[in-house]
Design a protein around this motif. Structure first.
Motif, PDB file in Angstrom:
ATOM      1  N   ALA A  20       0.807  -1.224   0.000  1.00  0.00           N
ATOM      2  CA  ALA A  20       0.000   0.000   0.000  1.00  0.00           C
ATOM      3  C   ALA A  20       0.843   1.279   0.000  1.00  0.00           C
ATOM      4  O   ALA A  20       0.536   2.213  -0.748  1.00  0.00           O
ATOM      5  CB  ALA A  20      -0.970  -0.003   1.176  1.00  0.00           C
ATOM      6  N   PRO A  21       1.907   1.393   0.807  1.00  0.00           N
ATOM      7  CA  PRO A  21       2.671   2.645   0.786  1.00  0.00           C
ATOM      8  C   PRO A  21       3.227   2.996  -0.593  1.00  0.00           C
ATOM      9  O   PRO A  21       3.217   4.167  -0.993  1.00  0.00           O
ATOM     10  CB  PRO A  21       3.804   2.382   1.794  1.00  0.00           C
ATOM     11  N   THR A  22       3.704   1.988  -1.330  1.00  0.00           N
ATOM     12  CA  THR A  22       4.221   2.245  -2.678  1.00  0.00           C
ATOM     13  C   THR A  22       3.113   2.721  -3.605  1.00  0.00           C
ATOM     14  O   THR A  22       3.289   3.665  -4.391  1.00  0.00           O
ATOM     15  CB  THR A  22       4.861   0.971  -3.249  1.00  0.00           C
ATOM     16  N   LEU A  23       1.936   2.082  -3.528  1.00  0.00           N
ATOM     17  CA  LEU A  23       0.816   2.447  -4.399  1.00  0.00           C
ATOM     18  C   LEU A  23       0.305   3.852  -4.057  1.00  0.00           C
ATOM     19  O   LEU A  23       0.048   4.659  -4.953  1.00  0.00           O
ATOM     20  CB  LEU A  23      -0.315   1.428  -4.261  1.00  0.00           C
ATOM     21  N   VAL A  24       0.162   4.141  -2.769  1.00  0.00           N
ATOM     22  CA  VAL A  24      -0.360   5.445  -2.365  1.00  0.00           C
ATOM     23  C   VAL A  24       0.637   6.555  -2.717  1.00  0.00           C
ATOM     24  O   VAL A  24       0.236   7.661  -3.107  1.00  0.00           O
ATOM     25  CB  VAL A  24      -0.693   5.465  -0.865  1.00  0.00           C
ATOM     26  N   ALA A  25       1.927   6.273  -2.597  1.00  0.00           N
ATOM     27  CA  ALA A  25       2.931   7.280  -2.941  1.00  0.00           C
ATOM     28  C   ALA A  25       2.814   7.693  -4.400  1.00  0.00           C
ATOM     29  O   ALA A  25       2.823   8.886  -4.726  1.00  0.00           O
ATOM     30  CB  ALA A  25       4.332   6.739  -2.651  1.00  0.00           C
ATOM     31  N   GLU A  26       2.663   6.721  -5.293  1.00  0.00           N
ATOM     32  CA  GLU A  26       2.533   7.063  -6.710  1.00  0.00           C
ATOM     33  C   GLU A  26       1.179   7.712  -6.996  1.00  0.00           C
ATOM     34  O   GLU A  26       1.080   8.628  -7.822  1.00  0.00           O
ATOM     35  CB  GLU A  26       2.703   5.805  -7.571  1.00  0.00           C
ATOM     36  N   GLU A  27       0.148   7.252  -6.314  1.00  0.00           N
ATOM     37  CA  GLU A  27      -1.170   7.886  -6.435  1.00  0.00           C
ATOM     38  C   GLU A  27      -1.082   9.358  -6.045  1.00  0.00           C
ATOM     39  O   GLU A  27      -1.634  10.234  -6.727  1.00  0.00           O
ATOM     40  CB  GLU A  27      -2.165   7.148  -5.535  1.00  0.00           C
ATOM     41  N   ALA A  28      -0.374   9.651  -4.953  1.00  0.00           N
ATOM     42  CA  ALA A  28      -0.233  11.029  -4.495  1.00  0.00           C
ATOM     43  C   ALA A  28       0.519  11.872  -5.519  1.00  0.00           C
ATOM     44  O   ALA A  28       0.111  13.004  -5.824  1.00  0.00           O
ATOM     45  CB  ALA A  28       0.501  11.058  -3.154  1.00  0.00           C
ATOM     46  N   ARG A  29       1.608  11.346  -6.065  1.00  0.00           N
ATOM     47  CA  ARG A  29       2.376  12.101  -7.060  1.00  0.00           C
ATOM     48  C   ARG A  29       1.505  12.464  -8.258  1.00  0.00           C
ATOM     49  O   ARG A  29       1.508  13.604  -8.725  1.00  0.00           O
ATOM     50  CB  ARG A  29       3.577  11.276  -7.524  1.00  0.00           C
ATOM     51  N   SER A  33      -0.226  16.287  -8.582  1.00  0.00           N
ATOM     52  CA  SER A  33       0.443  17.082  -9.609  1.00  0.00           C
ATOM     53  C   SER A  33      -0.537  17.634 -10.626  1.00  0.00           C
ATOM     54  O   SER A  33      -0.420  18.785 -11.055  1.00  0.00           O
ATOM     55  CB  SER A  33       1.533  16.256 -10.303  1.00  0.00           C
ATOM     56  N   VAL A  34      -1.560  16.839 -11.024  1.00  0.00           N
ATOM     57  CA  VAL A  34      -2.503  17.340 -12.029  1.00  0.00           C
ATOM     58  C   VAL A  34      -3.519  18.299 -11.413  1.00  0.00           C
ATOM     59  O   VAL A  34      -4.007  19.209 -12.081  1.00  0.00           O
ATOM     60  CB  VAL A  34      -3.229  16.188 -12.764  1.00  0.00           C
ATOM     61  N   VAL A  35      -3.848  18.109 -10.142  1.00  0.00           N
ATOM     62  CA  VAL A  35      -4.813  18.988  -9.490  1.00  0.00           C
ATOM     63  C   VAL A  35      -4.187  20.330  -9.134  1.00  0.00           C
ATOM     64  O   VAL A  35      -4.823  21.385  -9.269  1.00  0.00           O
ATOM     65  CB  VAL A  35      -5.397  18.307  -8.230  1.00  0.00           C
ATOM     66  N   ALA A  50       7.126   4.962  13.909  1.00  0.00           N
ATOM     67  CA  ALA A  50       5.930   4.820  13.074  1.00  0.00           C
ATOM     68  C   ALA A  50       6.266   5.224  11.639  1.00  0.00           C
ATOM     69  O   ALA A  50       7.078   6.121  11.406  1.00  0.00           O
ATOM     70  CB  ALA A  50       4.792   5.679  13.608  1.00  0.00           C
ATOM     71  N   HIS A  51       5.617   4.566  10.681  1.00  0.00           N
ATOM     72  CA  HIS A  51       5.887   4.806   9.269  1.00  0.00           C
ATOM     73  C   HIS A  51       4.871   5.806   8.692  1.00  0.00           C
ATOM     74  O   HIS A  51       3.666   5.695   8.930  1.00  0.00           O
ATOM     75  CB  HIS A  51       5.805   3.488   8.483  1.00  0.00           C
ATOM     76  N   TYR A  52       5.383   6.762   7.942  1.00  0.00           N
ATOM     77  CA  TYR A  52       4.562   7.779   7.297  1.00  0.00           C
ATOM     78  C   TYR A  52       5.004   7.932   5.845  1.00  0.00           C
ATOM     79  O   TYR A  52       6.091   7.493   5.460  1.00  0.00           O
ATOM     80  CB  TYR A  52       4.712   9.138   7.985  1.00  0.00           C
ATOM     81  N   LEU A  53       4.162   8.607   5.061  1.00  0.00           N
ATOM     82  CA  LEU A  53       4.577   9.095   3.754  1.00  0.00           C
ATOM     83  C   LEU A  53       4.750  10.606   3.859  1.00  0.00           C
ATOM     84  O   LEU A  53       3.820  11.328   4.250  1.00  0.00           O
ATOM     85  CB  LEU A  53       3.524   8.775   2.686  1.00  0.00           C
ATOM     86  N   GLY A  54       5.949  11.076   3.545  1.00  0.00           N
ATOM     87  CA  GLY A  54       6.199  12.502   3.556  1.00  0.00           C
ATOM     88  C   GLY A  54       5.904  13.099   2.196  1.00  0.00           C
ATOM     89  O   GLY A  54       6.368  12.604   1.174  1.00  0.00           O
ATOM     90  N   VAL A  55       5.099  14.162   2.153  1.00  0.00           N
ATOM     91  CA  VAL A  55       4.681  14.806   0.904  1.00  0.00           C
ATOM     92  C   VAL A  55       5.230  16.220   0.859  1.00  0.00           C
ATOM     93  O   VAL A  55       4.954  17.035   1.760  1.00  0.00           O
ATOM     94  CB  VAL A  55       3.137  14.828   0.773  1.00  0.00           C
TER      95      VAL A  55
END
Length: 343
Positions: A20-29, A33-35, A50-55
């Motif tokens: 999930a973290p890999t999929l969500v990271a690419e989803e976020a990019r 980016s388009v929005v 604890a694990h997070y995704l940094g944006v």
């Protein structure tokens, strides 16, 4: 330092939780980016174990951009960092209905609802009008909808959606579930079902729902509409108007017995898509997009890409790219593919 730290909700599925973290990271990019028009960097990070995704973005998020961030799949909580401390930030999700609409159904072969959200978000992102995902005007089609995970997600987003599936049992189970859920939550709605006929020919059954989050919105006509056609997805002539959908999202047949029935497993998936695409593509608006989950064990990326382009769609990116590839079980090597209708 990242502008935002995303804490992801643990998936009950152990295998999906790992990817999930890999999929969500690419989803976020892609979605952000388009929005926003900004350059988006997403990296895994840790705070206090604890694990997070940094944006990180090159431009500050406006209200719409923050809605997009909040609507990413699996986002449980959002924080900003202040030194070693984290400050929680209230999410601004576009969801108009409670999350149990997506999570309460349990059955073998159900598509992970987080993956369904990823697929819808990314398909909207490659369409000509990604902002419609967030303002409630995106129109959605799932031409192999099963028991309606895509339909429920679209309704959650406040979108109009149409589903198609030949399996009678899936149709009846979805009709029973949604009627019960709407009644138990006391939403003002109408629900009608009956025979599906064109020119005197019986084509199956249909189920139509009109609903709104509040009685006031229902009275004002600010409603969402769900249509489920229990019919053959390879024979749609005369059932739906051309160019009425912004996105088509679906879980294509995996070619294995995996909680599905009938035509979805009895036929070769590529043959089924070959027969179905001539009816699907005309339903997309110009600039509309198709997003599909598929099993690499039964369809290679190149085969699927050639099939989509042979029916007038333009594949987005390299079909062989493995960014979204992940294992479901021994028989399903799942991946995602996206294409647009340029004409």
């Amino acid at each position: 330092m990242p502008a935002y730290l995303l804490l992801l909700e643990p998936s009950p599925n152990r295998v999906y939780r790992e990817v999930a973290p890999t999929l969500v990271a690419e989803e976020a990019r892609r979605l952000l980016s388009v929005v926003t028009g900004a350059t988006v960097e997403v990296e895994p990070t840790q705070r206090a174990g604890a694990h997070y995704l940094g944006v990180e973005l090159t431009e500050p998020l406006d209200a719409v951009g923050f809605q997009a961030l909040s609507s990413l799949s699996g986002v449980y909580a959002i924080f900003t960092a202040e030194g070693e401390l984290l400050r929680p930030v209230a999410a601004e999700r576009v969801d108009r209905y409670p999350s149990d609409l997506l999570t309460i159904q349990k059955y073998q072969g159900k598509t992970n609802e987080q993956l369904t959200r990823t697929l819808l978000n990314l398909t909207a992102a490659v369409s000509a009008h990604p902002q419609r995902l967030l303002d409630g005007t995106l129109t959605v089609l799932d031409p192999m909808c099963g028991r309606g995970t895509t339909l429920n997600l679209a309704l959650t987003y406040g979108l109009n959606v149409t589903g198609i599936d030949l399996d009678k049992r899936d149709f009846e189970e979805y009709e029973r579930f949604l009627k019960t859920w709407l009644r138990q939550h006391r939403y003002k709605h109408t629900a009608d079902s009956g025979s599906l006929r064109t020119s005197g020919r019986h084509r199956g059954r249909r189920f139509d729902v009109t609903v709104a989050p509040t009685k006031e919105e229902f009275k004002q006509g600010d409603v969402q509409r769900i249509t489920y056609l229990n019919t053959d997805t390879t024979d749609l002539d005369g059932l739906l108007k051309p160019r009425q959908f912004d996105v088509l999202v679906t879980d294509s047949p995996y070619g294995v017995q995996h909680g599905s029935h009938g035509d979805r497993i009895a036929r070769n998936p590529l043959e089924l898509l070959e027969d179905a695409l001539p009816g699907w593509v005309p339903l997309l608006r110009r600039g509309g997009a198709l997003g599909m989950a598929y099993n690499r064990h039964v369809a290679s990326p190149d085969q699927l890409g050639e099939l989509l382009e042979g029916h007038g769609l333009a594949v987005v990116g390299d079909p062989a790219d493995e960014t979204f590839r992940h294992r479901v079980d021994a028989s399903i090597d799942r991946d995602l593919i996206f294409a647009t209708r340029p004409d």
